[in-house]
Structure formats: C-alpha cells, structure tokens
Enzyme design. Structure first.
Site, PDB file in Angstrom:
ATOM      1  N   LYS A 172       0.847  -1.192   0.000  1.00 32.24           N
ATOM      2  CA  LYS A 172       0.000   0.000   0.000  1.00 32.24           C
ATOM      3  C   LYS A 172       0.881   1.241   0.000  1.00 32.24           C
ATOM      4  O   LYS A 172       1.445   1.623   1.018  1.00 32.24           O
ATOM      5  CB  LYS A 172      -0.926   0.049   1.223  1.00 32.24           C
ATOM      6  CG  LYS A 172      -2.001   1.154   1.087  1.00 32.24           C
ATOM      7  CD  LYS A 172      -2.588   1.564   2.396  1.00 32.24           C
ATOM      8  CE  LYS A 172      -1.731   2.543   3.151  1.00 32.24           C
ATOM      9  NZ  LYS A 172      -1.609   3.876   2.466  1.00 32.24           N
ATOM     10  N   GLY A 189       6.390   4.735   9.078  1.00 32.34           N
ATOM     11  CA  GLY A 189       5.569   5.937   9.161  1.00 32.34           C
ATOM     12  C   GLY A 189       5.649   6.565  10.541  1.00 32.34           C
ATOM     13  O   GLY A 189       6.625   6.363  11.280  1.00 32.34           O
ATOM     14  N   SER A 190       4.630   7.288  10.894  1.00 30.71           N
ATOM     15  CA  SER A 190       4.639   8.036  12.143  1.00 30.71           C
ATOM     16  C   SER A 190       4.489   7.120  13.349  1.00 30.71           C
ATOM     17  O   SER A 190       3.941   6.010  13.260  1.00 30.71           O
ATOM     18  CB  SER A 190       3.498   9.056  12.152  1.00 30.71           C
ATOM     19  OG  SER A 190       2.247   8.404  12.286  1.00 30.71           O
ATOM     20  N   THR A 191       4.962   7.595  14.487  1.00 33.55           N
ATOM     21  CA  THR A 191       4.835   6.825  15.721  1.00 33.55           C
ATOM     22  C   THR A 191       3.373   6.653  16.102  1.00 33.55           C
ATOM     23  O   THR A 191       2.963   5.580  16.570  1.00 33.55           O
ATOM     24  CB  THR A 191       5.612   7.517  16.846  1.00 33.55           C
ATOM     25  OG1 THR A 191       7.012   7.484  16.525  1.00 33.55           O
ATOM     26  CG2 THR A 191       5.402   6.815  18.182  1.00 33.55           C
ATOM     27  N   ALA A 196       0.703   6.423  14.121  1.00 37.52           N
ATOM     28  CA  ALA A 196       0.123   5.358  13.300  1.00 37.52           C
ATOM     29  C   ALA A 196       0.704   4.006  13.683  1.00 37.52           C
ATOM     30  O   ALA A 196       0.000   2.987  13.705  1.00 37.52           O
ATOM     31  CB  ALA A 196       0.371   5.648  11.822  1.00 37.52           C
ATOM     32  N   GLY A 197       2.001   3.978  14.008  1.00 38.50           N
ATOM     33  CA  GLY A 197       2.637   2.731  14.408  1.00 38.50           C
ATOM     34  C   GLY A 197       2.050   2.149  15.672  1.00 38.50           C
ATOM     35  O   GLY A 197       1.905   0.923  15.806  1.00 38.50           O
ATOM     36  N   GLU A 227       8.868   0.702  11.748  1.00 37.75           N
ATOM     37  CA  GLU A 227       9.958   1.674  11.672  1.00 37.75           C
ATOM     38  C   GLU A 227       9.316   3.038  11.729  1.00 37.75           C
ATOM     39  O   GLU A 227       8.636   3.460  10.791  1.00 37.75           O
ATOM     40  CB  GLU A 227      10.758   1.466  10.387  1.00 37.75           C
ATOM     41  CG  GLU A 227      12.101   2.172  10.399  1.00 37.75           C
ATOM     42  CD  GLU A 227      12.023   3.570   9.825  1.00 37.75           C
ATOM     43  OE1 GLU A 227      11.973   4.530  10.641  1.00 37.75           O
ATOM     44  OE2 GLU A 227      12.003   3.710   8.606  1.00 37.75           O
ATOM     45  N   CYS A 243      13.228  10.251   8.600  1.00 35.14           N
ATOM     46  CA  CYS A 243      12.969   9.849   9.981  1.00 35.14           C
ATOM     47  C   CYS A 243      14.221   9.812  10.845  1.00 35.14           C
ATOM     48  O   CYS A 243      14.166  10.102  12.039  1.00 35.14           O
ATOM     49  CB  CYS A 243      12.267   8.497  10.015  1.00 35.14           C
ATOM     50  SG  CYS A 243      13.163   7.201   9.118  1.00 35.14           S
ATOM     51  N   GLU A 286       9.208  15.465  16.721  1.00 39.10           N
ATOM     52  CA  GLU A 286       9.708  15.304  15.353  1.00 39.10           C
ATOM     53  C   GLU A 286       9.057  16.347  14.441  1.00 39.10           C
ATOM     54  O   GLU A 286       7.832  16.372  14.286  1.00 39.10           O
ATOM     55  CB  GLU A 286       9.403  13.901  14.834  1.00 39.10           C
ATOM     56  CG  GLU A 286      10.008  13.625  13.478  1.00 39.10           C
ATOM     57  CD  GLU A 286       9.791  12.192  13.011  1.00 39.10           C
ATOM     58  OE1 GLU A 286      10.699  11.633  12.385  1.00 39.10           O
ATOM     59  OE2 GLU A 286       8.702  11.645  13.271  1.00 39.10           O
TER      60      GLU A 286
END
Length: 482
Positions: A180, A232-234, A236-237, A254, A290, A389
C-alpha cells in the site's frame, strides 16, 4: 507532465477499481496537478490479499520457486528498475519534493542494490539445518519457511527505497506481498508494477493498492495477512502495533525519530571536509527523513563555533524546484506539511530560541510549499522543537558540559532511531556511540547500510529492517524432532 492510471496491479494484471474515489497528485514545487489514480477500497484489498494467498500456495508459481529461482527473479526486477531510473526519479521528485540529485541515487540506484543484496541472501540462505540434541535424545531439523502474505505499508518520503526494504527480504524469503503506497506518492508505484511485470514475476506475488489510512487499517487487520511491515509516524505505528498485538500477528514498525548529532570538543568543523556528510545526516531530503540528526549537541567550550558552522552550512544550501539538478532543498511534500513545519518554527521562537539562519519562506517564491533551512541556537533539550519530530529542515543546537552530559542529553528523548558522533578520535567516538540508546548511530557520518540491521528503540519502533535480520523476520520457524 500529467499521469493518469485507472486500475490497480493485482494478480499480475491491471484490475478495475471497486470504488469511485480518486487520488489527485500535486507537484509541491509548482502546486500543479500532475496525475490522478483510483483510490483503493476494502474490496480492492480483499482481491489483492486473495491473489497473494493463491500465489503463495501455488506450486507452479511463486510458492513453488526454489531459493535460487527467487534470487534470479529479484535480479531481474532490479534490472527492470534500473531501466526505469529516469522515470522513477522524476516521478518521486515531482510528487514529494525530493531534490532530483537525491532521488536519482536513493530512489533508483539504491533500491535495485537492495534487491540484489537480498537476491544474494536468498541464494545462500540455509532453509533447513540439522542440530544435534542437547540431551542425546536425537536431532532436530530446524525448518525456515515463508511466513506468508505480507502487508507492506510505505510512506511518501522515500517511497521506492522503503518499498525495496520491504519487498526485498519478503520475496527472498518466499513470501508474497500486498503493497500500500502512500496517496502522496503513487505514480512511482505504478512504475514498480510495470517493472514487476517485465521481470516475469509470477501473478499475485506482488500486488499494489494505493489507498488512505482507513483502507490501510483494514489491510493491517485483514484475516488473510500473516505479517505487517510499516514505516511511518509513531502515532500510526502505535495503532498498527495494537491491532497486530491483539491478532498475535508479527509486525515490524519503523517509526519516528529525534536523533542527536554529538559534536565532541575535538571536532574538525571545516565544512569542506564534513559538509556533505553533515547534510546527509542532518538535512537529507529537505529534512523529511525519519533518522535525521536534528538535535545538534555542542560543547559549551566551542558552542559558538558549532552554531556558526551549522548555520553557514544551512544558509548556503540552494532552495528550489525539486527537478532542478542544482537544488539542495526542495519544497515540503504538501501545503499541510509546510504549515506544520512553520508551526514548529513559531513554537521555537515563542520558547525563546534564537534563529541564526532561515525561519521563513524563501524570497521570490510565490508558488510551491517551501521553507528555508532553519537553525535555532540557545535551545534547551526540553523545548518542543528539541523533543518533537518536525520532519522539515529545522535544526536545534543544544549546549552540553562534558561527554557524560552529552550522552545524557542524547538519551533524554522519547525516540531512539539514529544519531552520530563527530570527532577527530574515531575510538573515542565509538565509545560514545555505544552509550547512546538508539537503534543506529554513525561516527563522522550517518547513512543506513543495507547489510546492517536498521530500526529503532523506544518510540522509534519495533523490529529491524535491512541486513540478514530482515530476511529472518520473514521466516516461520519449525522444529522437527527426529
């Protein structure tokens, strides 16, 4: 340039979308519409996962490939990507603002090199070993087999490089993939699909469905998926990790970073020697990376020297259209992202930090989502701009007293992804590097090595990509006692 695609790459061919929504791609350098593609739905994901499952289980297709056949296929795919280097670099830079000088390397040469690296591992990997029993009760056969269907979700900042990080080890291990791409960078994903077709990779092995977050969440929770790998972002992670934890589904995350560059008191600040390496470590891809070392830790005894050197470097960089070979800093990826970066610059000023260079939009540019490379001095490590960030060309210079203090400040972060130590004494630098709590760190340079594991600690993620470790993460292990 206008690109229009009207289908998805599923089961080795072009499939009509199940929905009617579209993705509009805008060039961040010019604010012009440059393409449209369909936007994936849950039904499109269902079709892609089903195709991946069939390919995994088909003894006449990818499921029946030997490790050497998989290696050969990866080499062919790398060759096909090399044949499309110019198109890919242009597509990436036109979508996310990456300078073409960067995309021509890290989004073209580098991804194909990653695939060739994993081709080598696929050909040489031991998929079964016999171990003598510890108690003398017989041997154990340890079998390594593909973990299954992998959901790979990649961000917009390095779309091709990070795709290679995911499909390289997955294909080498014998897995199949549903990829995706981010809605911001879909055109290069179609070029990847063209390369997969030309490489003769069996239908269903790689499936590509561009979509937004909601459909991405559906893919993560899909019952036909065996492993998830996400960059991606923390925030979303965390959500993806929660879903995978509930499902007991393996996941590699990651995520974000707020890495520190530790300038020791013996550092040589001659920019003709270290300037290029500093740009890579601290400002690569317009600061939209990142692992960037956006916290500059400087000894009080040389604080002003470090501020002057970093400010000179940032102020000397050419800001311009991403497709101009002379450009060193391109635009932010979207208007909303530029607003976010500018919001952090405003917070830095409000907190009392001193702007030494930049701080606004470049003069004379009325179109495009540009932000000047910006350096803040007199920053406390507790400040918002030092802890959160920013994901833009914004650096904070923080003073420290001694080596112990530098390590303490470097570790006072929710993140732990990258970092660097700059010194005239490599052994001293390595000793400091060992004490910084982070997943990766460099001495007098920073750039991930595809042969070494890459990933973070704390809020920067779970698991590792690259290196043999990424291949191992795509295997299922079975012990057979004989």
């Amino acid at each position: 340039m206008f690109n229009a695609r009207d289908s998805f790459f599923i089961d080795g061919g072009w499939a009509a979308p199940k929905g009617t929504e579209t993705i509009t791609i805008i060039n961040p350098s010019t604010e012009e519409v440059i393409g449209r593609t369909p936007e994936g739905t849950n039904a499109d994901v269902d079709a892609a996962v089903a195709a991946a499952r069939r390919a995994l289980e088909d003894p006449r297709g990818w499921g029946g490939y030997t490790p050497q056949q998989r290696a050969d296929a990866l080499h062919r795919l790398a060759d096909e990507l090399d044949a499309r280097q110019g198109e890919i670099a242009s597509a990436v830079s036109s979508q996310n603002g990456m300078p073409i000088s960067v995309s021509s390397q890290l989004e073209t040469n580098y991804p194909s090199a990653v695939l060739r690296y994993y081709a080598g591992l696929a050909a040489s990997a031991e998929t079964e070993e016999r171990r003598p029993g510890f108690l003398g009760m017989g041997d154990t056969l340890v079998q390594r087999s593909p973990i299954g269907v992998v959901a790979a979700i990649v961000p917009w900042n390095f779309p091709q490089a990070l795709t290679a990080w995911k499909i390289g080890p997955a294909l080498a291990a014998g897995c199949t993939i549903v990829l995706k791409p981010s809605p911001e960078t879909v055109l290069d994903a179609y070029l990847l699909a063209d390369a997969v077709t030309a490489a003769g990779i069996p239908p269903g092995t790689v499936n590509i469905v561009p979509a937004g977050r909601a459909v991405g969440a559906y893919l993560v929770s899909h019952p036909g998926v065996d492993k998830v790998t996400f960059t991606g972002s923390t925030a979303a992670g965390r959500s993806i990790g929660e879903t995978c934890g509930r499902l007991l589904r393996p996941v590699t995350l990651e995520l974000g970073g707020k890495s520190a560059a530790l300038f020791l008191d013996d550092v040589d600040l001659d920019l003709t020697k270290i300037g290029e390496a500093l740009v890579t470590a601290c400002l690569l891809n317009n600061g939209q990376t990142c692992f960037l070392n956006s916290r500059i830790l400087a000894p009080r005894s040389r604080y002003d020297e470090v501020v002057d050197a970093v400010s000179t470097l940032a102020g000397s960089m050419t800001v311009g259209d991403a497709l101009d070979p002379a450009t060193q800093i391109g635009p932010m990826s979207t208007a909303a992202h530029r607003d976010r970066v500018e919001g952090y610059i405003a917070k830095g000023k409000a907190e009392g930090a001193r702007v030494t260079v930049g701080g606004g939009r470049p003069a004379g540019r009325t179109r495009g989502w540009f932000v000047e490379p910006t350096v803040f001095a007199d920053v406390d490590n507790s400040a918002v701009i030092a802890q959160e960030e920013i994901f833009g060309p914004v650096l904070s210079v923080i003073a420290y007293d001694n080596d112990e203090d530098a390590v303490r400040i470097a570790n006072e972060s929710d993140y732990g992804l990258g970092g660097s130590v700059w010194t005239a004494d490599s052994q001293r630098g390595q000793a400091i590097a060992r004490r910084v709590r982070t997943g990766t760190i460099g001495v007098n340079r920073y750039l991930p090595d595809m042969a070494a594991p890459f990933g973070g600690v704390k809020a920067s993620g779970v698991g590792r990509e690259l290196g043999p470790e990424a291949l191992a993460a795509h295997w299922e292990i079975k012990s057979i006692y004989v």
